[in-house]
Design a protein around this motif. Structure first.
Motif, PDB file in Angstrom:
ATOM      1  N   VAL A  75      10.101  13.137  36.726  1.00 47.48           N
ATOM      2  CA  VAL A  75       8.916  12.289  36.846  1.00 47.48           C
ATOM      3  C   VAL A  75       7.865  12.983  37.704  1.00 47.48           C
ATOM      4  CG1 VAL A  75       8.051  10.026  37.557  1.00 47.48           C
ATOM      5  CG2 VAL A  75      10.399  10.249  36.721  1.00 47.48           C
ATOM      6  N   ARG A  76       6.608  12.941  37.244  1.00 47.04           N
ATOM      7  CA  ARG A  76       5.481  13.430  38.020  1.00 47.04           C
ATOM      8  C   ARG A  76       4.487  12.280  38.158  1.00 47.04           C
ATOM      9  NH1 ARG A  76       8.949  16.396  38.425  1.00 47.04           N
ATOM     10  NH2 ARG A  76       9.055  18.595  38.000  1.00 47.04           N
ATOM     11  N   THR A  77       4.094  11.986  39.399  1.00 48.52           N
ATOM     12  CA  THR A  77       3.129  10.910  39.637  1.00 48.52           C
ATOM     13  C   THR A  77       1.944  11.448  40.422  1.00 48.52           C
ATOM     14  OG1 THR A  77       3.954  10.173  41.791  1.00 48.52           O
ATOM     15  CG2 THR A  77       5.051   9.277  39.843  1.00 48.52           C
ATOM     16  N   ASP A  78       0.888  10.651  40.467  1.00 53.26           N
ATOM     17  CA  ASP A  78      -0.257  11.017  41.292  1.00 53.26           C
ATOM     18  C   ASP A  78      -0.222  10.266  42.624  1.00 53.26           C
ATOM     19  OD1 ASP A  78      -0.879   8.472  40.415  1.00 53.26           O
ATOM     20  OD2 ASP A  78      -2.805   8.997  39.539  1.00 53.26           O
ATOM     21  N   MET A 125       5.409  11.004  46.213  1.00 51.31           N
ATOM     22  CA  MET A 125       6.274  10.872  45.037  1.00 51.31           C
ATOM     23  C   MET A 125       5.798  11.768  43.900  1.00 51.31           C
ATOM     24  SD  MET A 125       6.805   6.702  44.991  1.00 51.31           S
ATOM     25  CE  MET A 125       6.424   6.695  43.299  1.00 51.31           C
ATOM     26  N   GLU A 126       5.144  12.869  44.252  1.00 45.63           N
ATOM     27  CA  GLU A 126       4.567  13.722  43.227  1.00 45.63           C
ATOM     28  C   GLU A 126       5.610  14.246  42.247  1.00 45.63           C
ATOM     29  OE1 GLU A 126       4.035  14.208  46.499  1.00 45.63           O
ATOM     30  OE2 GLU A 126       1.881  13.902  46.791  1.00 45.63           O
ATOM     31  N   VAL A 131      -1.121   1.273  40.960  1.00 46.39           N
ATOM     32  CA  VAL A 131      -1.317   2.115  42.144  1.00 46.39           C
ATOM     33  C   VAL A 131      -1.272   3.598  41.791  1.00 46.39           C
ATOM     34  CG1 VAL A 131      -0.463   0.406  43.781  1.00 46.39           C
ATOM     35  CG2 VAL A 131       1.138   2.014  42.741  1.00 46.39           C
ATOM     36  N   GLY A 132      -1.048   3.910  40.531  1.00 49.49           N
ATOM     37  CA  GLY A 132      -1.002   5.303  40.120  1.00 49.49           C
ATOM     38  C   GLY A 132      -0.622   5.440  38.662  1.00 49.49           C
ATOM     39  N   GLU A 133      -0.518   6.680  38.227  1.00 50.09           N
ATOM     40  CA  GLU A 133      -0.099   6.994  36.872  1.00 50.09           C
ATOM     41  C   GLU A 133       1.048   7.984  36.946  1.00 50.09           C
ATOM     42  OE1 GLU A 133      -3.542   8.440  34.854  1.00 50.09           O
ATOM     43  OE2 GLU A 133      -4.399   6.440  34.639  1.00 50.09           O
ATOM     44  N   PHE A 134       1.814   8.078  35.862  1.00 46.94           N
ATOM     45  CA  PHE A 134       2.953   8.995  35.857  1.00 46.94           C
ATOM     46  C   PHE A 134       3.163   9.563  34.468  1.00 46.94           C
ATOM     47  CE2 PHE A 134       4.748   5.105  34.373  1.00 46.94           C
ATOM     48  CZ  PHE A 134       5.685   5.500  33.432  1.00 46.94           C
TER      49      PHE A 134
END
Length: 173
Positions: free
Chosen positions: A74-77, A81-82, A163-166
């Motif tokens: 998983v990669r998040t912005d 938790m990148e 709160v973000g995208e992944f």
């Protein structure tokens, strides 16, 4: 059947709590059991209405397809938790990398037009839920890709907000 009965009882209880407290409404509540005793089914020996026999609890169970089980990179912005991973198990539980997460909570899938909609919920280190909510698509490079929004409860209202995208893909073994 047991789950449906519990849901029916809960719905009836919530309905009673939210009913107006008008004297006529209170009187109607007192007479409701009598009306059930005098129903046409009871008076004429008919069979009470039942849900279709072919409907089972499996309809209510969340879907957990085999092709979605296993490890996901998983990669998040979201800061902290990148780069992480989680592994989805058959029983709906999951395991996560320890960076950025406290622990895994649950996962489920829904069949929609065009593929699967996957919802993975984990807890952060403060035990607040973080939900990966997105679509799973076939990908020519990594077989499957899972992309969408990272949701968390609002600090003011408690309702989920983005709160973000992944982006995620299956881990290579």
């Amino acid at each position: 059947p047991r789950r449906r009965a519990m849901l029916s009882i809960l719905a009836a209880f919530v309905g009673l709590l939210h009913a107006p407290m008008h004297p006529r409404a209170v009187a109607m509540r007192r007479t409701a059991p009598v009306a059930a005793v005098n129903s046409p089914t009871n008076r004429f020996g008919g069979t009470p209405l039942r849900p279709d026999d072919d409907v089972t609890d499996d309809v209510l169970e969340p879907l957990r397809p085999v092709e979605l089980q296993g490890g996901w990179e998983v990669r998040t912005d979201r800061s902290g938790m990148e780069e992480t991973w989680f592994e989805l198990f058959e029983d709906g539980s999951l395991e996560t990398s320890r960076s950025g997460f406290g622990r895994g909570r649950m996962w489920r899938a829904e069949k929609r037009a065009g593929g699967w909609h996957l919802i993975v919920t984990v807890e952060d280190k403060l035990k607040r839920p973080l939900t990966f909510d997105g679509r799973v698509r076939e990908d020519e490079y990594v077989r499957l890709s899972f992309t969408g929004s990272l949701m968390a409860p609002s600090k003011k209202t408690g309702k989920p907000i983005t709160v973000g995208e992944f982006r995620a893909w299956p881990r290579s073994v």
